[in-house]
Write an enzyme that holds these catalytic residues in place. Structure first.
Site, PDB file in Angstrom:
ATOM      1  CB  SER A 184      79.681  21.387 -55.350  1.00 33.05           C
ATOM      2  OG  SER A 184      78.293  21.234 -55.272  1.00 33.05           O
ATOM      3  CD  GLU A 244      70.884  21.604 -50.924  1.00 32.54           C
ATOM      4  OE1 GLU A 244      71.475  20.495 -50.917  1.00 32.54           O
ATOM      5  OE2 GLU A 244      71.406  22.641 -51.332  1.00 32.54           O
ATOM      6  CB  SER A 302      76.076  28.546 -49.455  1.00 31.41           C
ATOM      7  OG  SER A 302      75.795  28.377 -50.818  1.00 31.41           O
TER       8      SER A 302
END
Ligand SMILES: Cc1cc2nc3c(=O)[nH]c(=O)nc-3n(C[C@H](O)[C@H](O)[C@H](O)COP(=O)(O)OP(=O)(O)OC[C@H]3O[C@@H](n4cnc5c(N)ncnc54)[C@H](O)[C@@H]3O)c2cc1C
Length: 378
Positions: free
Chosen positions: A134, A249, A166
């Site tokens: 992202s 994911e 993350s």
């Protein structure tokens, strides 16, 4: 590493019994006894320790083939293990991105040298991975990423900004999607890289979440070198590779790790307010939905090998199911919990705000289901 028997040698029930025994004593007491009271640093240290404990116990990367350092089991065992781990409130390690996203990718699409270099330290819990997809202008519209990797001697120089990454603060490695062919059209202009995060030119800035936790960061790359041998697949093949990673994911293993936390929160709720008659209907509803999630997980396990619509559908359905269930569990917890658990529920409620956003927002999952699976018009 203690050796656990390969799947063909052991039934699922026997595997579950052995895992349950092991889990009964494996969870660090400091984690078990201080749930909700640990500082971020203490919690991260225990999560790291848990990754090592899993490796030493033979439970790291259960569904990764043995020749790549995993347990050599199937997804069924992986899911069963996570469900059992949830029952004893085991920690979530820091190596989730590596084991659930990067390892399957390297096994399917990586070179032998990449597998040899990256899989063993990942399985041991020595190397944490993050996922640099992202960007500020590219989340749902991932094809719009602007990070560039331009040709240099023996590889590429990477420049750009990733956001919401993350585990970046803990990571030694990052899976980065970048533009390599600015003259090509959308979907043909991207490549996928394995980036060493200890290099100069990388700046990591923490981003604090609404819960107060710092789970992700902004990552800037400024002329960071990536060797040719650290590109996964061909130059220009990045989009197809990213789609495979995103399906993993949303798929079984990742959802199973989420089920663990949801089940544990729901059990806490049942233990503390389960005797209040006015909540009986709402609690029963949540319990039934948790069971349905477990059932759906078992279905995905049978389909994960298919790269077809059945797997995509299962993955998107799962993502919507677990994220909305968790939000509802934490909302009821926040509204009803006794005073001594308020801090736990405040934190979980705020954390759960993010779950309908990451791994592809729930609106995007519903688009996938309606357009690609049901064939409805856009
Ligand atoms: C806790 C957390 C952890 C994350 N970790 C990572 C990570 O490790 N690595 C990484 O690369 N990314 C990560 N992300 C980023 C995540 O993948 C993106 O936030 C997500 O894909 C949405 O992108 P966006 O934030 O740019 O929102 P946008 O894409 O701008 O969307 C804004 C809103 O518009 C809606 N929307 C957009 N397009 C459509 C459409 N076509 N149809 C219907 N509705 C639409 C969305 O559903 C959303 O509600 C993380 C995010 C969170 C919250």
């Amino acid at each position: 590493m203690t050796t656990v028997m390969a799947r063909s040698e052991q039934s699922l029930a026997a595997f579950a019994a052995e895992a349950e025994n092991w889990l009964a004593t494996a969870v660090p007491a400091q984690w078990r006894d201080n749930r909700g009271k640990l500082t971020g640093e203490e919690s991260d240290a225990l999560r790291r320790e848990w990754d090592r404990i899993l490796w030493e116990g033979g439970y790291s990367g259960l569904s990764i083939p043995r020749e790549h350092g995993g347990g050599g089991f199937g997804l069924a065992e992986e899911v069963v293990f996570h469900v059992l781990a949830g029952k004893v409130q085991a920690p979530d390690g820091l190596t989730r991105v590596g084991k659930t996203l990067v390892a399957p990718l390297l096994i399917k699409s990586g070179s032998p040298a990449q597998r040899e270099k990256y899989l063993p330290p990942m399985m041991r819990g020595d190397e944490v991975w993050c996922q640099g997809f992202s960007e500020p202008g590219a989340g749902s519209d991932l094809a719009n990423i602007q990070t560039r990797a331009r040709r240099a001697e023996g590889g590429y120089l990477l420049t750009g900004q990733k956001v919401w990454t993350s585990f970046a603060q803990h990571a030694q490695r990052c899976l980065v999607l970048a533009q390599t062919r600015p003259d090509e059209g959308r979907y043909r202009n991207l490549s996928m890289f394995l980036v060493d995060m200890s290099q100069p030119g990388i700046t990591i800035s923490d981003i604090k979440q609404i819960s107060g936790a710092v789970h992700f960061a902004e990552v800037r790359f400024d002329d960071v070198f990536v060797a040719d041998e650290d590109r996964v697949g061909d130059d220009g093949e990045g989009w197809q590779i990213a789609m495979r990673v995103l399906a993993d994911e949303r798929g079984g293993v990742e959802s199973a790790t989420r089920y663990v936390e949801i089940r544990s929160d729901l059990d806490l709720l049942l233990a503390t307010v389960g005797d209040r008659p006015e909540l009986a209907g709402a609690l029963r509803d949540l319990d039934v939905r948790a069971e349905l999630l477990r059932w759906q997980l078992a279905k995905v396990v049978d389909r994960e090998e298919d790269a077809d619509a059945a797997f995509q559908r299962s993955a998107s359905v799962l993502k919507v199911m677990w994220s909305e269930l968790w939000q509802d569990v934490t909302r009821l917890g926040l509204d009803t919990a006794p005073h001594e658990h308020r801090e736990h529920w405040r934190y979980q409620y705020l954390e759960a705000r993010a779950v309908s956003i990451y791994s592809g927002t729930n609106e995007i999952q519903r688009n996938i289901l309606s357009e690609r699976i049901l064939g409805l018009p856009r």
